[in-house]
Design a protein around this motif. Sequence first.
Motif, short mmCIF file in Angstrom:
data_model
loop_
_atom_site.label_atom_id
_atom_site.label_comp_id
_atom_site.label_asym_id
_atom_site.label_seq_id
_atom_site.Cartn_x
_atom_site.Cartn_y
_atom_site.Cartn_z
N THR A 78 0.84 -1.19 0.00
CA THR A 78 0.00 0.00 0.00
C THR A 78 0.88 1.25 0.00
OG1 THR A 78 -1.64 -1.21 1.31
CG2 THR A 78 -1.91 1.17 1.14
N PRO A 79 1.01 1.90 -1.18
CA PRO A 79 0.48 1.57 -2.50
C PRO A 79 1.34 0.50 -3.17
CG PRO A 79 1.79 3.54 -2.67
CD PRO A 79 1.79 3.16 -1.21
N THR A 81 3.36 0.74 -5.47
CA THR A 81 4.69 1.26 -5.74
C THR A 81 5.61 1.20 -4.52
OG1 THR A 81 3.81 3.48 -5.39
CG2 THR A 81 4.04 2.75 -7.67
N ASP A 82 5.10 0.64 -3.42
CA ASP A 82 5.96 0.29 -2.28
C ASP A 82 6.33 -1.19 -2.33
OD1 ASP A 82 6.29 2.75 -1.16
OD2 ASP A 82 4.76 2.51 0.40
N ASN A 231 3.52 -4.82 3.41
CA ASN A 231 4.51 -3.76 3.18
C ASN A 231 5.85 -4.14 3.80
OD1 ASN A 231 2.10 -2.25 2.31
ND2 ASN A 231 3.46 -0.47 2.45
#
Length: 265
Positions: A78-79, A81-82, A231
């Motif tokens: 989250t998001p 792109t992490d 994450n």
Amino acid sequence: MTTHAPTRRRRLALAIAGATAVVLAVALGITQPWMPPVGTAPIAAAEHGAVSPAPLILPPHPRVLVFGDSWTYGSAATPPTDGYAYLLADLIHGTTVVDGVRGSGYQKPGLDGPDYPTRIRALDAGIAPDLIIIEGSINDRRENAATYPAAVTASWNALTAKFPDVPIVVLGPAPQVLPVQSGTARIDRDLTRLAAARNWWYISPVQEHWITPENYRRVIDTGAGRDHPTNAGHEYLAKRVHEALERFSTAPVTAADGAHPAPAK
């Protein structure tokens, strides 16, 4: 396909996560009772008698194409792109060009695009990467095992034709559930053998015990993430990939002893 460059916030977060992971690894030890021991890690994609790959030489700020499935896409981050492929840019002090398609594999078409060989043939040669990392994929675990090596060979041939002389690192599948499923273990064995035949570096999250009963709940989102990395899991994966690249850049390692986990039935 997305290009990602480092950020100061991510560099700090990954440094903290890396220190935590080292402490945890020391506390838990290297060998887990649910898996047999393996040889020197990272694994050099070699069978007995095979020559280890030469050291990996990259420029100071490399441009890396990271190609793969939903884990490369950044699913459950989250998001997105992490995801690990994006975070890797900070660790290598370079740029990652991320091409991840959810549900895809060497044999299996994905949710947002076709299978690996078809996607590779459609790549823009103008990407001009200094390194290619091709990841996965557990999505092939239920596909035809007999035709799997041919699909891998077609994919890798397409990569070398599109990007001649660019070094390639194969990142094998990471287990989304424990114990390791039989299909995932079979894919790992096949990729080890096929990478060895080309004298390519191979990273095996399965053989190197990246995901264990002790860290599973922290690394894998078993709820809304549908068994994809959290994450924290993506941060952990980025760190482990970076560690492997660092070792590859210093000296070749010895061949793996061929040990593999006992698959789930």
